[in-house]
Design an enzyme around this catalytic site. Structure first.
Site, PDB file in Angstrom:
ATOM      1  N   MET A   1     110.224  74.977  27.055  1.00 20.78           N
ATOM      2  CA  MET A   1     110.433  75.985  26.042  1.00 20.78           C
ATOM      3  C   MET A   1     111.899  76.236  25.718  1.00 20.78           C
ATOM      4  O   MET A   1     112.175  77.071  24.870  1.00 20.78           O
ATOM      5  CB  MET A   1     109.842  77.286  26.556  1.00 20.78           C
ATOM      6  CG  MET A   1     109.155  78.087  25.515  1.00 20.78           C
ATOM      7  SD  MET A   1     108.086  79.246  26.393  1.00 20.78           S
ATOM      8  CE  MET A   1     108.804  79.240  28.052  1.00 20.78           C
ATOM      9  N   PRO A   2     112.811  75.508  26.377  1.00 24.20           N
ATOM     10  CA  PRO A   2     114.230  75.825  26.074  1.00 24.20           C
ATOM     11  C   PRO A   2     114.575  75.459  24.637  1.00 24.20           C
ATOM     12  O   PRO A   2     113.859  74.701  23.970  1.00 24.20           O
ATOM     13  CB  PRO A   2     115.003  74.927  27.043  1.00 24.20           C
ATOM     14  CG  PRO A   2     114.025  74.472  28.061  1.00 24.20           C
ATOM     15  CD  PRO A   2     112.690  74.463  27.396  1.00 24.20           C
ATOM     16  N   TYR A   3     115.699  76.018  24.201  1.00 15.86           N
ATOM     17  CA  TYR A   3     116.243  75.743  22.879  1.00 15.86           C
ATOM     18  C   TYR A   3     117.701  75.346  23.076  1.00 15.86           C
ATOM     19  O   TYR A   3     118.471  76.079  23.707  1.00 15.86           O
ATOM     20  CB  TYR A   3     116.142  76.990  22.003  1.00 15.86           C
ATOM     21  CG  TYR A   3     116.877  76.865  20.697  1.00 15.86           C
ATOM     22  CD1 TYR A   3     116.296  76.189  19.625  1.00 15.86           C
ATOM     23  CD2 TYR A   3     118.145  77.385  20.541  1.00 15.86           C
ATOM     24  CE1 TYR A   3     116.981  76.057  18.424  1.00 15.86           C
ATOM     25  CE2 TYR A   3     118.836  77.253  19.342  1.00 15.86           C
ATOM     26  CZ  TYR A   3     118.247  76.586  18.295  1.00 15.86           C
ATOM     27  OH  TYR A   3     118.926  76.446  17.108  1.00 15.86           O
ATOM     28  N   THR A  40     110.483  71.661  24.308  1.00 13.34           N
ATOM     29  CA  THR A  40     111.946  71.796  24.281  1.00 13.34           C
ATOM     30  C   THR A  40     112.450  71.391  22.905  1.00 13.34           C
ATOM     31  O   THR A  40     112.162  70.292  22.424  1.00 13.34           O
ATOM     32  CB  THR A  40     112.588  70.918  25.373  1.00 13.34           C
ATOM     33  OG1 THR A  40     112.165  71.405  26.654  1.00 13.34           O
ATOM     34  CG2 THR A  40     114.110  70.941  25.286  1.00 13.34           C
ATOM     35  N   VAL A  41     113.189  72.297  22.278  1.00 14.74           N
ATOM     36  CA  VAL A  41     113.695  72.091  20.922  1.00 14.74           C
ATOM     37  C   VAL A  41     115.206  71.833  20.985  1.00 14.74           C
ATOM     38  O   VAL A  41     115.917  72.516  21.717  1.00 14.74           O
ATOM     39  CB  VAL A  41     113.410  73.343  20.052  1.00 14.74           C
ATOM     40  CG1 VAL A  41     114.089  73.229  18.689  1.00 14.74           C
ATOM     41  CG2 VAL A  41     111.906  73.541  19.894  1.00 14.74           C
TER      42      VAL A  41
END
Lengths: 67, 67, 67, 67, 67, 67
Positions: A1-3, A40-41
């Site tokens: 889920m990190p950006y 992860t974006v």
């Protein structure tokens, strides 16, 4: 889920290089924190050299001066 | 006084759709937190599909693969 | 796949209100652009009133002056 | 080492004006906090008027209405 | 001169893990684009799980539900 | 209508210093581009030294080493 947001000057990075940044940044989050790559974006911003400053002057001016 | 930044891939959003995002995000802050719409700022960034990654690959590659 | 960042002053927003912002911003992207909610990310930043300025003065000062 | 990001609408700022923003923001961090200008980064984002909203409407619409 | 911002949920990343993110992100820019590590900046934001949403719900709610 | 984000390490900036950053950044946009100060927003982020990297290492490590 990190950006992850990567800002670089717009000086000819290729699609292959940008793909390598996306792959590498995503893998870093997997390796260090065990994050799920699927969510992860990574967003890359390419910024004109007139619009990026360091040391109080634009990168355009620095490039012209050979810095 | 809130500030909202919406990042989407550059894939043809129209001026009308972007106006709807601005209107909707502003109204959301009014409805949920009673914020003043007059000083609520919304900035939309449209990002090239080469520059947006998810799952370790660019959106350009994902679109080509039908994902 | 959109990414939404909402910045507000830290003045007591509850978990319920923040959940409503997340829900509303995600739904807005679905409604306006047909985006997939499963990969829509919303990040809320709560900023101390000393650290938020408008009109050249901090929100702390404005609140004290009844503005 | 500070990082400053300035977002303005894309309405014809010249290279000279952007250089003045870079110089001024860097000097501000030197004057107020004694930061080292050599590692102070300034990034200017110019945003299309369709993509910037305030008061629930885009700057394009506001300019057209004389606001 | 690149700038990298990594946003993760605040769920106990250690100083060592954050140092590994800084080291890895900096090296990635060196390896892929030949950037100068001395002026590469990495900023990590740790975001409360109430303030991070995906799929229209907060990470707090997702963790509680075992997602 | 501009939006300015200033990121600094969290190393004891006072409310007075932060007010000076807000005042100075707002005035800069007035002086250089004739922007309206009433709708100019400044947000200051103070970042823990463990979370800020330059040259591939955290500011915590650099401070300890006298750099």
């Amino acid at each position: 889920m990190p950006y992850v947001n990567i800002k670089i000057t717009r000086e000819g990075a290729t699609a292959e290089q940008k793909a390598a940044l996306i792959r590498g940044a995503t893998q870093l989050l997997v390796d260090v924190l065990g994050k799920n790559p699927a969510t992860t974006v990574v967003v890359i911003d390419e910024v004109d050299t007139d619009n990026w400053g360091i040391g109080g002057e634009s990168v355009t001016v620095r490039r012209r001066a050979g810095r």
